[in-house]
Design an enzyme around this catalytic site. Sequence first.
Site, short mmCIF file in Angstrom:
data_model
loop_
_atom_site.label_atom_id
_atom_site.label_comp_id
_atom_site.label_asym_id
_atom_site.label_seq_id
_atom_site.Cartn_x
_atom_site.Cartn_y
_atom_site.Cartn_z
N ASP A 1 0.86 -1.18 0.00
CA ASP A 1 0.00 0.00 0.00
C ASP A 1 0.90 1.24 0.00
OD1 ASP A 1 -2.27 1.61 0.24
OD2 ASP A 1 -2.40 1.37 2.43
N GLU B 1 2.79 4.82 -4.02
CA GLU B 1 2.83 5.79 -5.15
C GLU B 1 4.17 6.50 -5.22
OE1 GLU B 1 0.39 5.58 -2.87
OE2 GLU B 1 -0.95 4.41 -4.12
N ASP C 1 -8.92 3.45 -2.56
CA ASP C 1 -9.95 3.89 -1.61
C ASP C 1 -11.23 4.38 -2.28
OD1 ASP C 1 -8.13 3.22 0.27
OD2 ASP C 1 -7.52 5.27 0.71
O1 MIG Z 1 -5.84 5.22 4.00
O2 MIG Z 1 -3.63 1.05 5.68
O3 MIG Z 1 -5.93 2.15 0.31
O4 MIG Z 1 -6.88 -0.03 1.74
O5 MIG Z 1 -6.85 0.16 4.52
C1 MIG Z 1 -4.62 5.04 4.55
C2 MIG Z 1 -4.81 1.77 5.80
C3 MIG Z 1 -3.77 3.87 4.15
C4 MIG Z 1 -4.96 3.05 2.28
C5 MIG Z 1 -5.43 1.83 1.58
C6 MIG Z 1 -6.45 1.13 2.40
C7 MIG Z 1 -5.88 0.79 3.74
C8 MIG Z 1 -5.39 2.06 4.44
N1 MIG Z 1 -4.42 2.74 3.59
#
Ligand code: MIG
Length: 815
Positions: free
Chosen positions: A405, A408, A482
């Site tokens: 995650d 980017e 998200d």
């Molecule tokens: O929003 O790790 O897209 O699936 O649950 C902050 C927490 C960071 C973004 C991800 C989301 C995940 C969340 N992360």
Amino acid sequence: MESSEAIRPEKMGPLVMTETWNTPGRIVSWERSENIYIVRGECGGMVFVFLSDDMFRMKVFRGEVPDLTTTEAVLAERCIPHLFPVEETEEQLIFTTGVITVVIEKTTFLLRVENRDGKVIMQQNMTSWNPRGASHAEYDMQPDSHFYGLGEKSSFLDKRGEHYTNWNTDVFAPHLPEIEALYESIPLIIHMHGELTYGLFLDNTGRSDFDMRSHGVAFTIGCSTGAYDIYFINGPEMKDVVKRYTTLTGRIALPPKWAIGYHQSRYSYMNQQEVLQLARTFRDKNIPCDVIYLDIHYMDEYRVFTFDPVNFPEPEKMIAELGEIGVRIVPIVDPGVKKDPKYEVYKEGVLNKHFCRRLEGDIFFGEVWPGISAFPDFSDSRTAEWWGDLHKYYTDLGIQGIWNDMNEPAVFNESKTMDLDVMHFNNGRPVTHEEYHNLYGMMMSKATYEGLVEHMAGERPFVLTRAGYAGIQRYAAVWTGDNRSFWEHMAMAIPMVLNMGLSGLAFAGPDIGGFAHHTSAQLLVRWTQMGVFFPYCRNHSSIGTLRQEPWSFGEEVEGILREFIGLRYRWMPHIYNLFREAEISGLPVIRPLILEYPRDPRVTNLCDQFLLGENVLIAPVYRPDTDHRSVYLPEGCWLDYWDGEIHEGGRHILAAAPLHIMPMYVKAGTFVAEGPLKQYALEEVQETVTFHLYGAEQGEEFSALFNLYEDDGHSFGYRRGEYSQLIVQAEGTGDGLLLNWSYTADAYKPVREMLRFALCYPFFKADAVDGLPEISLEELEQGRKGWTRNGKNGAIIIQTPDERSGGGLRIRAAE
Ligand code: MIG
């Protein structure tokens, strides 16, 4: 005394400067060097590399020698230059491959690709660049032009009239149609006009723009930095483009079967007990599930490669207990490494120079979950290996899947990412983050994938990623980030994932039920009904939102979800087959109708229904309180999956869709392969497979073919030939039906005694199956050989021993 400071430029008022865009000018010379064609203009040139008779690369260069390096997207073995004849006339340079002709006008550098009939497939008008390093080119657009691809973008399927930017961005704000950049960047556009289709892939990892909106008769592709390095990918069909693009950038690796089961996630399951309890609830309720995700709270203060000692004190024990009931863990791993001199990963990273730095040598720090963090420089193979090896921490615990995650990379600051002047070492060819940005996430997932392979002793790993660039499909599945629990987002997931599939990302899906905001009973039902047919199938929700595990809305909802999740497991042989096809051909698991019916003008932008493979049409309900919807059936005959009703295609029908039904249709004369219901994909049960033949109509001559691929579902053994391939063929003879099956490969032996064939539905009044007794349904269930009529829907079911030598049957129609 005044110094020159007095006349600082900013004190002089606004500066008016006209940017001059340069073009290569007229062609002055050309040469061939090792099968590469270098064409020089007055102010710049273009180098041409033919990769096959259907694909070529052109790269703009300035200066003397063109640089032919590519990014990580492109497979080196696909870049062998091929020699084709060139002809020079007064006005033109003409390359001919036998399939396409590339004509370049000497005075303008205008470039045209024609097919053998002289039809113009593509025309590139002006190629230009400005003094600040941006480049772009303009391409002809027709009144009947349609655009597809571009990976993960919002809005509808056809991208005509849209403008998009590629710059991997963490977008928590609602994904609206006007949002131009999301987490992934796949700079591939597929342009279809009339009966011609081609693709253009801009291999540039900085910011790029695709504008199908502003110019009326043209569209433009541009980039703000780096090389204008573009690949022309010929059709003529869209399928050809997808196949060729994926020979260039690679295809998915066949996932382990458990990775294509149903996955349950939440931000976050907070402790070991909760996770175990969750897994047991799935088993107690007989709702199939393969994976539970651990979001950021499993870590010790968000330090990657750790478990929280208080909430997850015994990860090994937890994982072993879950393993006993067939549930796996996929933990999240973000790139940000907490700045903490007592933390081993950070210490090692600093001492061995693994973190991204500025040119001057200072580490770039940014704030993410763990607070101030440093970011590994995955562009350096040494660092990538280090990161990959760190995953031994997880594999030693029995973990086989990782969730990437924030790659980017997302940083909590104004620009939402790393500063543009941070450097990436890039194995000795350092580049700025501005030039490298879109590749960062993919290189993280690549390092992760390779590390897992290294430490998993021949087992197939699973990596899920949020960010990526062209080629990411080789290493990871992609989820769409998200989204929200909005009906609109459910509907938008269809075109988004369909275009991802056309862009090489065959293994993709959204958070089912929606991540942010609050889901509802109906939304969860409708979204799950659709989601079980998406390649990637995970229910995930955010902290502070209503719970959305399958039992969160009472028994009726739970019952429907159990049925549909169960359906995914029963259809696993079929779905797994499609994954295998994606690995071999690059074609996506779910497809827009336009891919299969390119001559049907009614499907150019149809994206509230889709195809699973070629022959199953899925029409989700994506509005609340709706129990009917219109469905477009393309040409051919389609059978309602639920009641067997036959519909003539080429028209719209109104489908009834009470909450427990999602309209689904199977094309007449095709097969669906169904296996036993399991609670998890690798559960060891009798692998009886049923080949459902739809629309075996009496009196009609037809033939249907299905090729069932099987392997152990978890190891790389299949790459050494440990698989089996069962070909099933049905032929209508007018007075009956002939079934034949044979193994063309049988190095893998599933645990199976019987094969089943189901003739759906009973148009066929069979009165005898040669050589087989008529038995009852109960006897059939008990494993006897014979044939029976399924009381419920009248389908004829035949059961016969699964012999390696194959077999054949003749079904005679009643007089
Ligand atoms: O929003 O790790 O897209 O699936 O649950 C902050 C927490 C960071 C973004 C991800 C989301 C995940 C969340 N992360």
